[in-house]
Structure formats: C-alpha cells, structure tokens
Write an enzyme that holds these catalytic residues in place. Sequence first.
Site, mmCIF file in Angstrom:
data_model
loop_
_atom_site.group_PDB
_atom_site.id
_atom_site.type_symbol
_atom_site.label_atom_id
_atom_site.label_comp_id
_atom_site.label_asym_id
_atom_site.label_seq_id
_atom_site.Cartn_x
_atom_site.Cartn_y
_atom_site.Cartn_z
ATOM 1 N N TYR A 130 0.820 -1.209 0.000
ATOM 2 C CA TYR A 130 0.000 0.000 0.000
ATOM 3 C C TYR A 130 0.856 1.262 0.000
ATOM 4 O O TYR A 130 0.414 2.310 -0.448
ATOM 5 C CB TYR A 130 -0.902 0.029 1.235
ATOM 6 N N LYS A 156 4.160 -15.326 2.857
ATOM 7 C CA LYS A 156 4.374 -16.079 1.618
ATOM 8 C C LYS A 156 5.884 -16.263 1.500
ATOM 9 O O LYS A 156 6.538 -15.807 0.545
ATOM 10 C CB LYS A 156 3.774 -15.299 0.427
ATOM 11 N N ASP A 193 -1.755 -18.651 1.086
ATOM 12 C CA ASP A 193 -2.722 -19.441 0.300
ATOM 13 C C ASP A 193 -3.325 -20.552 1.159
ATOM 14 O O ASP A 193 -4.537 -20.808 1.112
ATOM 15 C CB ASP A 193 -2.090 -19.973 -1.003
ATOM 16 N N ASP A 237 -5.907 -7.516 4.388
ATOM 17 C CA ASP A 237 -7.080 -6.938 3.728
ATOM 18 C C ASP A 237 -7.921 -8.052 3.109
ATOM 19 O O ASP A 237 -9.135 -8.125 3.302
ATOM 20 C CB ASP A 237 -6.613 -5.946 2.642
ATOM 21 N N ASP A 283 -11.806 -9.880 4.573
ATOM 22 C CA ASP A 283 -13.074 -9.949 3.820
ATOM 23 C C ASP A 283 -13.540 -11.405 3.778
ATOM 24 O O ASP A 283 -14.725 -11.704 3.926
ATOM 25 C CB ASP A 283 -12.903 -9.440 2.377
HETATM 26 C C1 IPM Z 1 -10.276 -1.963 4.209
HETATM 27 C C2 IPM Z 1 -10.537 -1.389 2.839
HETATM 28 C C3 IPM Z 1 -9.435 -0.410 2.483
HETATM 29 C C4 IPM Z 1 -8.138 -1.174 2.476
HETATM 30 C C5 IPM Z 1 -9.646 0.370 1.178
HETATM 31 C C6 IPM Z 1 -10.936 1.120 1.162
HETATM 32 C C7 IPM Z 1 -8.489 1.279 0.890
HETATM 33 O O1 IPM Z 1 -10.662 -2.399 1.897
HETATM 34 O O2 IPM Z 1 -10.203 -1.185 5.168
HETATM 35 O O3 IPM Z 1 -10.158 -3.182 4.323
HETATM 36 O O4 IPM Z 1 -7.802 -1.816 1.474
HETATM 37 O O5 IPM Z 1 -7.420 -1.121 3.474
HETATM 38 MG MG MG Z 2 -10.661 -4.341 2.734
#
Ligand code: IPM
Ligand code: MG
Length: 360
Positions: free
Chosen positions: A141, A191, A223, A247, A251
């Site tokens: 990032y 990784k 993975d 990240d 999710d």
């Molecule tokens: C999160 C989001 C952010 C990230 C985006 C919106 C930049 O996906 O907080 O997980 O990737 O960190």
């Molecule tokens: Mg995210």
Amino acid sequence: MKSKITLLPGDGIGPEVVGEAVRVLDFIASKYNHTFEYKERLMGGCSIDKYGSSLTDETLADCQSADAVLLGAVGGPKWDDPAAKDRPERGLLALRKGLGVFANLRPVKVHPALMEWSPLKPEKLQGVDILVVRELTGGLYFGWPKGRDIKDDRERAVDTLEYYDYEIRRVVELAFKLAKGRKKKVTSVDKANVLESSRLWRQIATQVGKENPDVELDHMLVDTASMRLITGPAWMDVVVTENMFGDILTDEASVLAGSMGMLPSASLGRMNDASGVGLYEPIHGSAPDIAGKGIANPTGTILSTAMLLRYSLKLEAEAAAIESAVEATISNGARTADIGGKLSTRQMADEIINKMQNAE
Ligand code: IPM
Ligand code: MG
C-alpha cells in the site's frame, strides 16, 4: 470523563451507520456520566467534492488532536476514474499513516444465531473466535517506487512490497501481547516460499516467538491460510499478517460471521501509550448500492465504538455493555437486510440501545 472524538462519516452508507453509532455513544455518555465532544469532518469522496482533496491538513490535524477517530466508509463510483489525481481511498491511507496506526485489529466472532445465515456449515463455525491483526501502514500500500510509466515502449505499472524489521516487529509483538489475553496462540501468515519481505517477516516472527515462549506460534503460507479459514476456522486464535494479505483474509473471514456489516475494527499505534490516537471503523465499504436507503447494518460501526471505548478511552465496562447488548439483540432475532431481516439502520440501533437501557 471528557473525551474528544473526531467523526469522519465519509461516503455512501458511512453517514448512516456513524449517525447510529453516535446515538449509542450518546446513550453511554448519559448512562455512565461521560462527556464526548464530537468534531465532524469530511474525508474521502465528499472531501474531494468540497475541498479538492480526500484528506485536508486541517482534518488530519483534527484527528491527530482527538482521543479517538470514528470513521464510516469512503469511496464510490463517482470517484472511481482511474485517471483522477486523488481518490477517496488515498485519504484513508494518508489518515492511517498520519495517525501512525500500524496495527489493525479485526475480531471475527460467529454469533450462534447467525450460523444458519453463513454459507458455511454450522459445525465448521462452532467456536470461531479469531482476532486478525493486520499490519496497516506498510507493504504494497505504501512501498516506493509506485506508479506508471513507459518502459521499452510498453506501458508499465509498479507497486513495491517493502517492510523494515521494526515495522514487522512492532505489529507481531502486539499480536503476541493480545494473544496472552486469549488462547495464547499466534498464526503468522506470510508467503515466505516466494517473497523476500515474507522471509524477513517469518524471521522476525520466529524471534518474537522465542521471546514469548508462553505463546504458541505457527507460520502459515497465505494461500493455505485462505483455505484453512474456511475448512477449519475454529482452530485459529490470533492471526498476524502484512497489510494486503490482511485486507484480503478479513473480507474472507467476514463470511464466517454472516455479513461484512457485523464486523468492527480498531487501528492502533501504541497500546500502552495514551498519546496514540486510535482509529475505529467497520470493515465494510461505502456500499453505494444501498446508500441513502436507511437499510445498512450499523452493527459493525456500533461494535467499533465498543472497541473505541475499550482501547482509546479505557472504558471496559461501557465497551462490554455495548457488546452484550449486540449479542442479546441478535439472539432476539433483530436483523437488518444483510442478515436476512427487515429492520432499518435506525431500528437496529434502537434495538441495541433498548437492550442497554433495560440491562442492569
Ligand atoms: C479496508 C478497505 C481499504 C483497504 C480500502 C478502502 C483502501 O478495503 O479497510 O479493508 O484496502 O485497506
Ligand atoms: Mg478491505
């Protein structure tokens, strides 16, 4: 107690969920006799529209001088032009960097009443209680060089995955510290079979593991970890990993909890040092498809305020009161659309506040 909280509702459903979370904070303030002083500021797409910048210096300063920052979400199709010089997400990254919040705590718990709602079989979900500690101010990032150019007559894009030893050490140490208050198990995800930065990550995690022999340490390739999160999540306790892996994995982990709308997060710098400002936000995005409809699930943001009370304001009883009220509300069958119900954002928050009102 008097505390300063900067509110950054942001874009999409951000203002709706933050609005409800503030009602919860107001309830806590009156019940427990605290004063929360809010400053509301624009950040993300709304700030680009008004000031031409996703995060202004003034807004960053208002965050740095607060005790804590509560954020909704940023982004949306309106600001998605790949050629744009600023993006809502840039503001969020600059805010994380500007606050120095290098560790993003994302707890993933599965409420028994929501097991049916997850696509996973209930027996896989039994006992799931994971804390993902995601490194937040390094890696792909932020690494340099980054950008696009023409090389050998070809269009080229570059991102750099860079980590310094101290960046790895501080987040891994925090993961170990948090594990001591839990099941004393850390899974470090990398990784290391391919990436140099992961080999450094693993080396440092191993060192920190040796310094903390009371905590069990496992290394897992990312993975494999993505598979294990689905096939055997109950086995995991604290998971620590670099920015982008974290990240993606969080999710994925949110599917265990039934909905992204349920999950909170806390981003911390120094845990033992009151000078560190904490940033609190749900893990979901701005959900432009349902923005303005008043149907978003406010639970992730409300649980983020519980983390704010716990970590930044050291108000453990107040944090626990919110968490138990959320538990009870879900057990009672209160549901927004993302978890199969019909309650509006406001009604869901009302249910949680009512629970706290009636709790003794
Ligand atoms: C999160 C989001 C952010 C990230 C985006 C919106 C930049 O996906 O907080 O997980 O990737 O960190
Ligand atoms: Mg995210």
